[in-house]
Enzyme design. Structure first.
Site, PDB file in Angstrom:
ATOM      1  N   PHE A   1      29.962   1.461 -30.203  1.00 46.89           N
ATOM      2  CA  PHE A   1      29.215   2.258 -29.240  1.00 46.89           C
ATOM      3  C   PHE A   1      29.151   3.700 -29.722  1.00 46.89           C
ATOM      4  CE2 PHE A   1      33.413   3.287 -27.879  1.00 46.89           C
ATOM      5  CZ  PHE A   1      33.350   4.459 -27.141  1.00 46.89           C
TER       6      PHE A   1
ATOM      7  N   PRO B   1      26.684  15.401 -33.834  1.00 43.99           N
ATOM      8  CA  PRO B   1      27.311  16.444 -34.658  1.00 43.99           C
ATOM      9  C   PRO B   1      27.578  17.752 -33.925  1.00 43.99           C
ATOM     10  CG  PRO B   1      25.619  15.329 -35.920  1.00 43.99           C
ATOM     11  CD  PRO B   1      25.517  14.808 -34.527  1.00 43.99           C
TER      12      PRO B   1
ATOM     13  N   GLY C   1      30.403  17.150 -29.381  1.00 46.23           N
ATOM     14  CA  GLY C   1      31.769  16.810 -29.033  1.00 46.23           C
ATOM     15  C   GLY C   1      31.885  16.174 -27.653  1.00 46.23           C
ATOM     16  N   SER C   2      32.659  16.778 -26.767  1.00 47.61           N
ATOM     17  CA  SER C   2      32.891  16.217 -25.434  1.00 47.61           C
ATOM     18  C   SER C   2      31.791  16.543 -24.427  1.00 47.61           C
ATOM     19  CB  SER C   2      34.233  16.724 -24.885  1.00 47.61           C
ATOM     20  OG  SER C   2      35.307  16.292 -25.684  1.00 47.61           O
TER      21      SER C   2
ATOM     22  N   THR D   1      32.862   4.420 -34.766  1.00 47.11           N
ATOM     23  CA  THR D   1      33.837   3.446 -35.255  1.00 47.11           C
ATOM     24  C   THR D   1      33.177   2.083 -35.364  1.00 47.11           C
ATOM     25  OG1 THR D   1      35.651   4.651 -34.198  1.00 47.11           O
ATOM     26  CG2 THR D   1      36.073   2.380 -34.815  1.00 47.11           C
TER      27      THR D   1
ATOM     28  N   GLN E   1      75.642  13.223 -32.947  1.00 44.16           N
ATOM     29  CA  GLN E   1      75.106  13.437 -31.603  1.00 44.16           C
ATOM     30  C   GLN E   1      73.665  13.942 -31.625  1.00 44.16           C
ATOM     31  OE1 GLN E   1      76.474  16.756 -28.952  1.00 44.16           O
ATOM     32  NE2 GLN E   1      77.393  15.080 -27.762  1.00 44.16           N
TER      33      GLN E   1
ATOM     34  N   ILE F   1      63.813  12.408 -38.589  1.00 45.08           N
ATOM     35  CA  ILE F   1      64.988  11.581 -38.851  1.00 45.08           C
ATOM     36  C   ILE F   1      64.984  11.089 -40.303  1.00 45.08           C
ATOM     37  CG2 ILE F   1      66.016   9.314 -38.344  1.00 45.08           C
ATOM     38  CD1 ILE F   1      65.324   9.842 -35.379  1.00 45.08           C
ATOM     39  N   HIS F   2      63.803  10.795 -40.827  1.00 45.82           N
ATOM     40  CA  HIS F   2      63.693  10.322 -42.204  1.00 45.82           C
ATOM     41  C   HIS F   2      63.958  11.430 -43.230  1.00 45.82           C
ATOM     42  CE1 HIS F   2      61.843   6.709 -40.516  1.00 45.82           C
ATOM     43  NE2 HIS F   2      61.886   6.162 -41.718  1.00 45.82           N
TER      44      HIS F   2
ATOM     45  N   GLU G   1      38.481   9.392 -27.382  1.00 41.03           N
ATOM     46  CA  GLU G   1      38.127   9.146 -25.975  1.00 41.03           C
ATOM     47  C   GLU G   1      38.383  10.368 -25.093  1.00 41.03           C
ATOM     48  OE1 GLU G   1      36.519   6.690 -25.911  1.00 41.03           O
ATOM     49  OE2 GLU G   1      37.412   4.920 -26.781  1.00 41.03           O
TER      50      GLU G   1
END
Length: 401
Positions: free
Chosen positions: A127, A132, A135-136, A162, A295, A353-354, A379
Site C-alpha cells: 500500500f 517525497p 511525510g506524515s 514496502t 549488579q 551488554i555485548h 506507521e
C-alpha cells in the site's frame, strides 16, 4: 516458551498456530537472518514457507480460503516473526493491510477477485500513501486520479513502498476531485485505487515504474521502493469500494491495524534483544565471574524484561480492542509509541551488554541495532502518535465546567 510476553486467554487453535510459527522462526529464520540481511537478499525460501503455513491468509475470512483468525492472533504471529527477522514481518504486514482494507471496504467483486489469491500468497499486496515531499502530512498528497470514461488516469510519485517490487497489487492513495467541489476538505477528496502490476522493477505496466530498491541502514531484504505513475490507466471498477472520496478513511483504518502490527514488531525485536543480552551476560566473564552476576548488569536485565512485558501487554490490549469492534486509535497509538521506544531502549541495553562485540557484524545484536530505528518512524512517528493520543484523551476527558 519463555517466561516473558505470555498472553492469557488464548484458545487451543491460537496456541497451536503460535507454537508452529515459533518453531518455524527458530529453525528457518534465525539461523539465516543475519546472513541474508548482510547481503540485502530477499528471503524467498522463508516466504515460501510462510505461504505453506497459511500466514498470508491468516486474517482473510474462511469463505475466501483464509484462516479467518483475529487481529490478536495475527499480531502475536508478527511478534514471533519479528523476533526472528523484522524484515520478514514487513513482507507480511503490507500484504495484510491491503487484504484487511479489501475485506472491510472492497466491493463484492473486488473481494471475490483478490482475496482468494491473496490468501494463498499468489497475489501479494503493498500500500502506498507517502510521497517525497509530505511525510506524515497525508492531506498534502499531490498524486492525482482523473476520470476518463470508464477508466482513471493516475499521475504522481509515491515513496517508501514496502514490497514495491515483489507485490502484484498496490493500494494507492491519490487526490480525485471528481464529484468534490472546489474548497472540499483535502481528506474528503482522496480515493484508494487498486493497481495490479507484474512483480519486478522498471516499467512493470504501461504508465507505472518501480525504480530499484532504496538502500537503507537496516530493514534490509524486504524491498522498499518508489512508485512513479505517468498516465497510468486503470478501470473504474478498481476504485476501492466503488466510490471516490473515501480513500483517506480507508487508509486510516488500515494504518490503525498497521500500528498494532508495528507494536508487535517492536515487541518481537525487543524480545530477541533481551534473549541475546541475557544469554551473553551469562557467558562473558569479567573480574572472575559472569557479568550477569554483577549488579549493574542485573539492573539492566530487570529493566529490559519489564519493558518487554509492558510493551507486549499494551500491544495485546490494542489488538483485542480492535477485534471487539471498538474504536482503538488511542490504544493502537499508545502501543505503537511505547513498543517502538522501548524496543530501541532494550536493543541499546543489549548492545551495551555485548560491549565491543556488539559493534561486530558477527553478532546478531548489531543487526537489531540498525533495525530498531525504523520502528520509531514506521506507521507514524512518535510525535504523530502523541498527537493522536492527546486528541483522543481530550475527547474522553472533556472539561465539563
Amino acid at each position: 516458551m519463555t517466561r516473558l510476553a505470555q498472553t492469557a486467554g488464548l484458545n487451543d487453535i491460537q496456541q497451536e498456530i503460535l507454537s508452529t510459527v515459533r518453531d518455524f522462526v527458530d529453525k528457518e529464520i534465525i539461523p539465516v537472518a543475519t546472513q541474508l540481511e548482510h547481503r540485502d537478499e530477499y528471503p524467498t525460501e522463508i516466504v515460501e514457507g510462510l505461504k505453506e503455513l497459511g500466514l498470508f491468509g491468516l486474517m482473510i475470512p474462511e469463505e475466501y480460503g483464509g484462516l479467518g483468525e483475529s487481529l490478536l492472533t495475527y499480531a502475536l504471529c508478527v511478534e514471533e516473526i519479528a523476533r526472528g527477522w523484522m524484515s520478514v514481518s514487513g513482507i507480511i504486514n503490507t500484504h495484510f493491510i491491503v487484504a484487511y482494507m479489501l475485506k472491510q471496504h472492497g466491493t463484492q467483486e473486488q473481494k471475490d477477485t483478490f482475496l482468494p489469491r491473496m490468501a494463498l500468497g499468489e497475489v501479494r499486496g503493498a500500500f502506498s500513501m507517502s510521497e517525497p515531499a509530505l511525510g506524515s502530512d497525508v492531506a498534502a498528497i499531490t498524486s492525482k486520479g482523473v476520470r476518463d470514461g470508464e477508466e482513471y488516469v493516475l499521475n504522481g510519485q509515491k515513496m517508501w513502498l514496502t514490497n514495491g517490487g515483489t507485490s502484484s497489487l498496490v493500494a494507492v492513495l491519490c487526490r480525485s476531485d471528481e464529484g468534490h467541489p472546489e474548497g472540499t476538505a483535502p481528506h474528503k477528496s482522496m480515493t484508494t485505487f487498486l493497481v495490479e502490476k507484474e512483480p519486478g522493477f522498471g516499467e512493470v505496466r504501461p504508465g507505472l515504474t518501480i525504480p530499484g530498491k532504496i538502500d537503507k541502514m537496516g530493514y534490509k531484504g524486504v524491498d522498499t521502493t518508489e512508485l512513479i505513475m505517468d498516465g497510468l490507466r486503470i478501470p473504474a471498477n478498481r476504485v476501492l469500494g466503488g466510490t471516490t472520496g473515501r480513500g483517506f478513511y480507508q487508509m486510516m483504518d488500515g494504518v490503525e491495524v498497521g500500528r498494532v502490527n508495528v507494536a508487535a514488531r517492536g515487541c518481537g525485536v525487543a524480545q530477541r534483544a533481551f534473549e541475546l543480552g541475557v544469554s551473553y551476560a551469562q557467558q562473558r566473564h569479567t573480574f572472575g565471574k559472569p557479568i550477569a552476576q554483577h549488579q549493574a548488569i542485573q539492573f539492566k536485565l530487570a529493566e529490559m524484561a519489564t519493558k518487554v512485558e509492558a510493551a507486549h501487554a499494551m500491544m495485546v490490549n490494542a489488538a483485542r480492542k480492535k477485534d471487539s469492534g471498538e474504536r482503538n486509535d488511542l490504544e493502537a497509538g499508545m502501543a505503537k509509541y511505547l513498543a517502538s521506544e522501548y524496543c530501541k531502549e532494550v536493543v541499546e541495553d543489549a548492545f551495551r551488554i555485548h560491549g565491543g562485540y556488539g559493534f561486530s557484524k558477527e553478532y546478531e545484536i548489531e543487526r537489531l541495532y540498525r533495525e530498531a530505528p525504523m520502528l520509531l518512524i514506521g506507521e507514524g512517528t512518535a510525535e504523530i502518535q502523541k498527537m493522536i493520543i492527546g486528541r483522543r484523551l481530550l475527547e474522553e476527558y472533556r472539561f465539563q465546567g
